[in-house]
Structures are given as C-alpha cells and as structure tokens.
Design a protein around this motif. Structure first.
Motif, PDB file in Angstrom:
ATOM      1  N   UNK A  18       0.837  -1.194   0.000  1.00 13.95           N
ATOM      2  CA  UNK A  18       0.000   0.000   0.000  1.00 13.95           C
ATOM      3  C   UNK A  18       0.877   1.250   0.000  1.00 13.95           C
ATOM      4  N   UNK A  19       1.956   1.203   0.783  1.00 13.95           N
ATOM      5  CA  UNK A  19       2.884   2.330   0.861  1.00 13.95           C
ATOM      6  C   UNK A  19       4.208   1.840   1.421  1.00 13.95           C
ATOM      7  N   UNK A  20       5.226   2.657   1.274  1.00 18.60           N
ATOM      8  CA  UNK A  20       6.540   2.335   1.823  1.00 18.60           C
ATOM      9  C   UNK A  20       7.268   3.638   2.113  1.00 18.60           C
ATOM     10  N   UNK A  21       8.080   3.621   3.155  1.00 16.50           N
ATOM     11  CA  UNK A  21       8.854   4.803   3.529  1.00 16.50           C
ATOM     12  C   UNK A  21      10.110   4.349   4.267  1.00 16.50           C
ATOM     13  N   UNK A  22      11.134   5.152   4.191  1.00 15.43           N
ATOM     14  CA  UNK A  22      12.370   4.880   4.918  1.00 15.43           C
ATOM     15  C   UNK A  22      12.184   5.363   6.357  1.00 15.43           C
ATOM     16  N   UNK A  23      12.581   4.527   7.301  1.00 21.61           N
ATOM     17  CA  UNK A  23      12.465   4.884   8.710  1.00 21.61           C
ATOM     18  C   UNK A  23      13.652   4.343   9.484  1.00 21.61           C
ATOM     19  N   UNK A  24      13.790   4.751  10.731  1.00 21.02           N
ATOM     20  CA  UNK A  24      14.907   4.274  11.552  1.00 21.02           C
ATOM     21  C   UNK A  24      14.654   2.877  12.094  1.00 21.02           C
ATOM     22  N   UNK A  25      15.682   2.054  12.057  1.00 15.30           N
ATOM     23  CA  UNK A  25      15.601   0.730  12.661  1.00 15.30           C
ATOM     24  C   UNK A  25      15.987   0.790  14.121  1.00 15.30           C
ATOM     25  N   UNK A  26      15.813  -0.293  14.823  1.00 11.95           N
ATOM     26  CA  UNK A  26      16.136  -0.321  16.251  1.00 11.95           C
ATOM     27  C   UNK A  26      17.627  -0.149  16.507  1.00 11.95           C
ATOM     28  N   UNK A  27      18.458  -0.437  15.496  1.00 13.67           N
ATOM     29  CA  UNK A  27      19.903  -0.301  15.655  1.00 13.67           C
ATOM     30  C   UNK A  27      20.428   1.025  15.104  1.00 13.67           C
ATOM     31  N   UNK A  28      19.520   1.907  14.693  1.00 14.83           N
ATOM     32  CA  UNK A  28      19.920   3.206  14.165  1.00 14.83           C
ATOM     33  C   UNK A  28      20.133   3.222  12.671  1.00 14.83           C
ATOM     34  N   UNK A  29      20.146   2.058  12.041  1.00 13.75           N
ATOM     35  CA  UNK A  29      20.293   1.969  10.588  1.00 13.75           C
ATOM     36  C   UNK A  29      18.942   2.206   9.923  1.00 13.75           C
ATOM     37  N   UNK A  30      18.975   2.731   8.698  1.00 10.41           N
ATOM     38  CA  UNK A  30      17.739   2.961   7.951  1.00 10.41           C
ATOM     39  C   UNK A  30      17.103   1.637   7.547  1.00 10.41           C
ATOM     40  N   UNK A  31      15.785   1.590   7.605  1.00 12.71           N
ATOM     41  CA  UNK A  31      15.008   0.442   7.165  1.00 12.71           C
ATOM     42  C   UNK A  31      13.897   0.920   6.259  1.00 12.71           C
ATOM     43  N   UNK A  32      13.395   0.013   5.435  1.00 12.58           N
ATOM     44  CA  UNK A  32      12.243   0.311   4.599  1.00 12.58           C
ATOM     45  C   UNK A  32      11.017  -0.251   5.311  1.00 12.58           C
ATOM     46  N   UNK A  33      10.079   0.622   5.655  1.00 15.24           N
ATOM     47  CA  UNK A  33       8.854   0.227   6.325  1.00 15.24           C
ATOM     48  C   UNK A  33       7.781   0.087   5.248  1.00 15.24           C
ATOM     49  N   UNK A  34       7.285  -1.137   5.071  1.00 12.24           N
ATOM     50  CA  UNK A  34       6.340  -1.447   4.000  1.00 12.24           C
ATOM     51  C   UNK A  34       4.976  -1.761   4.605  1.00 12.24           C
ATOM     52  N   UNK A  35       3.942  -1.052   4.159  1.00 13.24           N
ATOM     53  CA  UNK A  35       2.575  -1.300   4.604  1.00 13.24           C
ATOM     54  C   UNK A  35       1.893  -2.204   3.581  1.00 13.24           C
TER      55      UNK A  35
END
Length: 80
Positions: A18-35
């Motif tokens: 439905x959507x996707x955005x770059x967000x912070x991971x628990x370790x501080x690295x960037x992650x792709x958050x996919x809905x």
C-alpha cells in the motif's frame, strides 16, 4: 480501473504493498517500512533492512519507496 500506484477499495486477490517509507531501525540503521493490504482486508507493516529494501525496489522497478505502492508483496521473493 485503478490508476497505477493506487489501491482499489476492494481487497486485492493477493497481498499488495500500500505504501513504503524509509524509517529508523532499532539499531539506528535505515530500514524500509512497507505497509501491506491482504486479501482478507487485514493490514500490516513490515520492516526490511536496507539490503532487502533495495532488492524489493529493484525487482519492482521502483526508483523510490513511493514507487512500490500497488506492487504484489510476493515480488520480494524474486531472485532470492
């Protein structure tokens, strides 16, 4: 008919992005958050590390996270 990148009001026949955005991971690295939207109408979010996020974007031909909208979720399996 639904425009490219848009999701129809009815649930899809398979899980779609439905959507996707770059967000912070628990370790501080960037992650792709996919809905995701599932055929039964359920929605969920999935966090992908950078490597898997770039893989998904590549197999979907997306130049940015927004370009993933409307793509089947199963595409993540391609080439793995």
């Amino acid at each position: 008919m639904t425009a490219p990148g848009r999701i129809a009001a009815d649930p899809p026949p398979e899980a779609v992005i439905v959507s996707a955005a770059v967000g912070p991971g628990h370790d501080g690295e960037a992650e792709l958050i996919v809905a995701l939207l599932h055929p039964n109408g359920a929605r969920e979010s999935v966090s992908l590390d950078a490597e898997l996020g770039f893989h998904l974007m590549t197999v979907c031909g997306a130049s940015d996270a927004a370009g993933l909208a409307g793509q089947p979720w199963r595409r993540i399996l391609e080439g793995l």
